[in-house]
Motif scaffolding. Structure first.
Motif, short mmCIF file in Angstrom:
data_model
loop_
_atom_site.label_atom_id
_atom_site.label_comp_id
_atom_site.label_asym_id
_atom_site.label_seq_id
_atom_site.Cartn_x
_atom_site.Cartn_y
_atom_site.Cartn_z
N GLU A 295 0.83 -1.21 0.00
CA GLU A 295 0.00 0.00 0.00
C GLU A 295 0.87 1.26 0.00
OE1 GLU A 295 -3.68 1.83 2.71
OE2 GLU A 295 -2.49 0.13 3.43
N ILE A 296 1.93 1.26 0.81
CA ILE A 296 2.82 2.43 0.88
C ILE A 296 3.66 2.52 -0.40
CG2 ILE A 296 4.63 3.58 2.20
CD1 ILE A 296 1.88 3.41 3.59
N ALA A 297 4.02 1.37 -0.97
CA ALA A 297 4.75 1.39 -2.24
C ALA A 297 3.90 2.03 -3.34
CB ALA A 297 5.16 -0.02 -2.63
N ASP A 298 2.61 1.69 -3.36
CA ASP A 298 1.70 2.29 -4.34
C ASP A 298 1.59 3.80 -4.11
OD1 ASP A 298 -0.57 2.06 -6.40
OD2 ASP A 298 -1.60 2.97 -4.67
N LEU A 299 1.54 4.21 -2.84
CA LEU A 299 1.49 5.64 -2.50
C LEU A 299 2.75 6.34 -3.01
CD1 LEU A 299 -0.26 7.69 -0.76
CD2 LEU A 299 1.31 7.14 1.12
N THR A 300 3.88 5.69 -2.86
CA THR A 300 5.16 6.23 -3.34
C THR A 300 5.11 6.50 -4.83
OG1 THR A 300 6.40 5.06 -1.61
CG2 THR A 300 7.64 5.76 -3.55
N VAL A 301 4.61 5.56 -5.58
CA VAL A 301 4.55 5.70 -7.04
C VAL A 301 3.56 6.81 -7.43
CG1 VAL A 301 3.87 4.54 -9.18
CG2 VAL A 301 5.29 3.34 -7.50
N ASP B 95 6.61 -8.46 -2.16
CA ASP B 95 5.64 -8.00 -3.17
C ASP B 95 5.75 -6.50 -3.41
OD1 ASP B 95 4.69 -7.40 -0.63
OD2 ASP B 95 2.61 -7.94 -1.07
N ALA B 96 6.06 -5.75 -2.34
CA ALA B 96 6.20 -4.30 -2.50
C ALA B 96 7.42 -3.96 -3.35
CB ALA B 96 6.32 -3.63 -1.13
N PHE B 97 8.51 -4.66 -3.12
CA PHE B 97 9.73 -4.38 -3.88
C PHE B 97 9.59 -4.80 -5.34
CE2 PHE B 97 11.33 -4.93 0.54
CZ PHE B 97 11.62 -3.59 0.76
N GLU B 98 8.90 -5.89 -5.58
CA GLU B 98 8.66 -6.31 -6.96
C GLU B 98 7.81 -5.27 -7.69
OE1 GLU B 98 6.94 -10.16 -6.41
OE2 GLU B 98 8.90 -11.19 -6.46
N PHE B 99 6.80 -4.74 -7.01
CA PHE B 99 5.96 -3.69 -7.59
C PHE B 99 6.78 -2.44 -7.91
CE2 PHE B 99 3.54 0.23 -6.67
CZ PHE B 99 2.63 0.20 -7.72
#
Length: 363
Positions: free
Chosen positions: A163-169, A195-199
């Protein structure tokens, strides 16, 4: 280290510096903590005397344990649960860094820690960005130029990394420059958030990983080889893969050699490492050996409130402990700017037009 002119603490404050590892909720002014507690109704502070509170944070952080060190953040996060508080803390952060001579900084925090009173993750990011902009303008009015980007952290013990990775993008063109995972290392390996790092890699987004602070080589290996970390938050335990013989000769293990050969940046935070037990003292900190071996070392604050430090004071400590001179300070500063999560053109501009001209007169 070389034998050129030894920088004084005051001269170090005026030198252009680059900061890659600094936590927003670890850098508040003690007076601001007291005032925000009063304004927001937070009643958990151990004292409301500003000087005593500053000492309390430093003493509480001097535990030798990362887990106990992290407990001090309950108070700073406790007073940062409104947009106004977040914006104020962010603005003061930028002004304080600019006053310390920092010309580029990446400041990190975990948005998920500031939603206790109903703020959305998006509102948190936007409030911090508003503060960064206000702080930058205030610094510019005093003739101090600084560029600051946000690093969004996910707490490794929670389950919100994707969720935070998506926010970063989503916010990477609006002030956010990258992603990180933070929190206790032991028991929460980087691969827990794979999964976050792969995203992030699929999205061509930048990220660093806290690794090699409280946990050893396995944490570093996973962060690099499984998760694809571009930088290592702390990373000082890479010294566990370096052997110094009785005759002074040094040999690198496979992982240490890989980290050095690939020029993977180490976001080293000397004072913080002593507080959390990652190093027994500044004089015995691995940064001396790592710099001598020419790993890509950068010098950082981690948490300016808890460690009672600045980038300048961290460098001053290295001057005292290892004889760092201006060439060493410049080398670490350029290392950091080369490793920043902004465009190649921006990095070159700051290196060639801000950092190198200033140090040219001293190196």
């Amino acid at each position: 280290m070389s034998t050129r002119t030894v920088p004084t603490p005051q001269e170090l404050r005026s030198a252009p510096k680059v900061l890659l590892h600094d936590h927003l909720d670890g850098g508040l002014r003690p007076g601001t903590v007291v005032e925000l507690a009063d304004e927001t109704g937070y009643s958990g502070l151990p004292t409301t005397d500003v000087d005593e509170l500053g000492r309390w944070f430093r003493d509480a952080a001097d535990s030798g344990s990362l887990e106990k060190y992290l407990e001090t953040f309950a108070h700073t996060c406790g007073v940062m649960q409104t947009e106004e508080a977040l914006s104020r803390v962010a603005a003061e952060c930028v002004e304080d860094l600019a006053d310390d001579g920092v010309v580029y900084a990446e400041v990190r925090y975990a948005p998920e820690l500031f939603v206790e009173r109903g703020l959305s993750l998006e509102a948190v990011v936007e409030a911090v960005q508003d503060g960064f902009e206000r702080g930058r303008k205030a610094a510019a009015e005093r003739g101090k130029q600084i560029r600051v980007g946000q690093l969004l952290c996910a707490m490794r013990q929670h389950a919100r990394a994707l969720e935070i990775a998506d926010l970063t993008v989503r916010y990477r063109d609006r002030g956010v420059v990258g992603f990180d995972i933070a929190g206790p290392e032991a028991g929460y390996p980087p691969t827990r958030n794979l999964d976050a790092f792969e995203f992030l890699r699929e999205q061509n987004a930048h990220f660093t990983i806290h690794a090699g602070e409280a946990f050893g080589l396995a944490s570093i290996w996973e962060a690099i080889q499984h998760c694809g970390a571009e930088r290592l938050g702390h990373g000082v335990r890479i010294v566990d893969d370096i052997t110094t013989a009785d005759d002074g000769s040094v040999s690198l293990g496979r992982l240490a050699a890989y980290v050095r050969d690939r020029r993977i940046p180490l976001e080293v935070c000397p004072s913080s490492n002593v507080q959390t037990g990652a190093a027994s003292s500044i004089a015995e900190h691995p940064i001396g050996l790592l710099a001598k071996l020419r790993f890509r070392v950068t010098v950082n604050t981690d948490n300016r409130l808890m460690s009672g430090c600045s980038v300048s004071s961290e460098f001053a400590a290295l001057v005292d402990a290892f004889g760092f001179d201006w060439s060493d300070v410049q080398w670490c500063t350029i290392n950091a700017m080369k490793s920043a999560f902004v465009s190649f053109d921006e990095r070159l501009d700051i290196i060639n037009n801000v950092i190198k001209p200033w140090y040219a007169e001293r190196v």
